[in-house]
Design an enzyme around this catalytic site. Structure first.
Site, PDB file in Angstrom:
ATOM      1  N   PHE A  44     -12.905 -18.935   5.039  1.00 14.14           N
ATOM      2  CA  PHE A  44     -13.258 -20.606   4.432  1.00 14.14           C
ATOM      3  C   PHE A  44     -13.940 -21.526   4.159  1.00 14.14           C
ATOM      4  O   PHE A  44     -13.922 -21.761   3.387  1.00 14.14           O
ATOM      5  CB  PHE A  44     -11.477 -20.650   4.124  1.00 14.14           C
ATOM      6  CG  PHE A  44     -10.920 -21.882   2.767  1.00 14.14           C
ATOM      7  CD1 PHE A  44     -11.499 -21.085   1.235  1.00 14.14           C
ATOM      8  CD2 PHE A  44     -10.882 -23.489   2.873  1.00 14.14           C
ATOM      9  CE1 PHE A  44     -11.440 -21.851   0.526  1.00 14.14           C
ATOM     10  CE2 PHE A  44     -10.576 -24.127   1.798  1.00 14.14           C
ATOM     11  CZ  PHE A  44     -10.755 -23.732   0.542  1.00 14.14           C
ATOM     12  N   TYR A  45     -13.707 -22.073   6.272  1.00 12.85           N
ATOM     13  CA  TYR A  45     -14.742 -22.396   6.030  1.00 12.85           C
ATOM     14  C   TYR A  45     -16.785 -22.070   5.683  1.00 12.85           C
ATOM     15  O   TYR A  45     -17.533 -22.999   4.909  1.00 12.85           O
ATOM     16  CB  TYR A  45     -15.281 -22.704   7.703  1.00 12.85           C
ATOM     17  CG  TYR A  45     -16.539 -23.198   8.778  1.00 12.85           C
ATOM     18  CD1 TYR A  45     -17.147 -24.455   8.370  1.00 12.85           C
ATOM     19  CD2 TYR A  45     -17.734 -23.160   8.685  1.00 12.85           C
ATOM     20  CE1 TYR A  45     -17.702 -25.100   8.154  1.00 12.85           C
ATOM     21  CE2 TYR A  45     -18.555 -23.275   9.149  1.00 12.85           C
ATOM     22  CZ  TYR A  45     -18.952 -24.322   9.506  1.00 12.85           C
ATOM     23  OH  TYR A  45     -19.856 -25.327   9.432  1.00 12.85           O
ATOM     24  N   ALA A  46     -16.956 -21.036   5.715  1.00 17.60           N
ATOM     25  CA  ALA A  46     -18.276 -20.344   4.892  1.00 17.60           C
ATOM     26  C   ALA A  46     -18.645 -20.940   3.472  1.00 17.60           C
ATOM     27  O   ALA A  46     -19.046 -21.141   2.838  1.00 17.60           O
ATOM     28  CB  ALA A  46     -17.998 -18.964   5.385  1.00 17.60           C
TER      29      ALA A  46
ATOM     30  N   THR B 187     -16.496 -22.868   1.732  1.00 18.53           N
ATOM     31  CA  THR B 187     -16.774 -24.389   1.477  1.00 18.53           C
ATOM     32  C   THR B 187     -18.102 -25.369   2.001  1.00 18.53           C
ATOM     33  O   THR B 187     -18.823 -25.976   0.790  1.00 18.53           O
ATOM     34  CB  THR B 187     -15.271 -25.618   1.981  1.00 18.53           C
ATOM     35  OG1 THR B 187     -16.466 -25.293   3.750  1.00 18.53           O
ATOM     36  CG2 THR B 187     -15.126 -24.366   2.419  1.00 18.53           C
TER      37      THR B 187
END
Length: 336
Positions: free
Chosen positions: A151-153, A155
């Site tokens: 999910f970091y990627a 965003t």
């Protein structure tokens, strides 16, 4: 120039701010000083920056819309470097909503501040994690990156799309920089080099994921910081050869650019650990584990565009970089 550096108390923001101050720019450093990791380390970085007469600190959260709007209206920045973010692939698995607040809502507030106050150029941090399920090596900014694995990627990919929209609608020049595994002095305690060094010194085992077989394009923080500043100096422009029938993801007809900043020389994790052991004069106890969810097996940066357009190539070897980190760690934590 008057430059806003968000995340100025952070690892990369601290180093970028130092370069700007040393060359004579005025820096307004923004940070919310959250407790994602040891706040005393952030304050120690800030204490150094506050020794510069051209540095001012503002404690503010990117997600504070009125506060961000007032800051931009009051200061009238020439350029903005957005390095503030909720970082970490593994933490994004546990707490994805934290990434919405900082990386999506916060970035939208930065874009709005730039749009309404005549900012000449916005440079922002993206990440090599956007390459996700891609396996073609080296990773190129001209590849499609629609399959993030964390999910970091996701965003950070969203940031790139949002930036393009503002470049298109409002003519805001934006440059996104995909960082590849940054390490070095003043690094974050949740990063591998820091954790490995700490645990080895304390005689505790280290968790080695993918059994140490994955490779990373480890990039020394001074190289990253120089790349950020040089990219800021080169204001993004439109690509007159851009073709909508064969769209290039890294450029556009509007003032929008993407670059990789990596060392262009992947190193296997076991070799990285070996270098730490050599610098410490002590062997690690390795807890070998499978690849974690959200992680990719290898990263390898194609930096041709950075070299050709910006005129910069990272140059610090991993041997030299690890030694500099260990020397800093031993000194900062007063290890006997």
């Amino acid at each position: 120039m008057k430059i806003l550096v968000t995340g100025a108390a952070g690892f990369i923001g601290f180093h970028v701010s130092q370069i700007l101050l040393d060359r004579g720019d005025e820096v307004v450093g923004l940070d919310n000083l959250n407790d994602y990791y040891d706040v005393s380390l952030k304050n120690a970085r800030l204490d150094i920056l506050k020794g510069h007469p051209r540095f001012r600190f503002v404690k503010l959260d990117l997600a504070d819309r009125p506060g961000m709007a007032a800051l931009f209206e009051r200061e009238k920045f020439h350029r903005v470097i957005n390095l503030a973010a909720q970082a970490g692939v593994r933490y994004s698995i546990k707490n994805p909503l934290a990434y919405i607040d900082s990386n999506v809502v916060g970035f939208a507030n930065v874009l709005e501040g730039c749009r309404h106050n005549g900012v000449e150029h916005l440079v922002y941090a993206s990440t090599s994690s956007v390459y996700g399920a891609n396996t073609a090596m080296p990773f190129s900014v001209h590849q499609n990156v629609d399959h993030p694995l964390s999910f970091y990627a996701a965003t950070k990919k969203a940031n790139e799309l949002m930036a393009h929209t503002y470049a298109h609608l409002y003519g805001l020049p934006t440059t996104g920089l995909r960082f590849f595994t940054v390490y070095g002095p003043w690094g974050r305690p949740d990063m591998a080099l820091f954790m490995f060094t700490k645990n080895i010194l304390e005689g505790r085992p280290i968790d080695v994921f993918n059994y140490g077989k994955h490779r990373r394009d480890f990039t020394f923080v001074d190289d990253i910081a120089q790349g950020v500043v040089r990219s800021m100096d080169r204001v993004a422009t439109g690509n007159t050869d851009w073709n909508s029938d064969e769209p290039d993801p890294a450029t556009s007809k509007v003032p929008y650019r993407l670059y990789n900043i990596g060392n262009n020389e992947p190193v296997e994790l076991l070799r990285y650990i070996e270098l730490i052991e050599q610098c410490l004069g002590k062997k690690a106890q390795k807890n070998l584990l499978p690849l974690q969810p959200g992680d990719v097996p290898d990263t390898f940066a194609d930096i041709d565009d950075l070299v050709n357009d910006v005129g910069y190539r990272p140059a610090t070897s991993v041997e030299a970089g690890v030694e500099k980190f260990v020397r800093w760690y031993v000194d900062y934590y007063k290890v006997s």
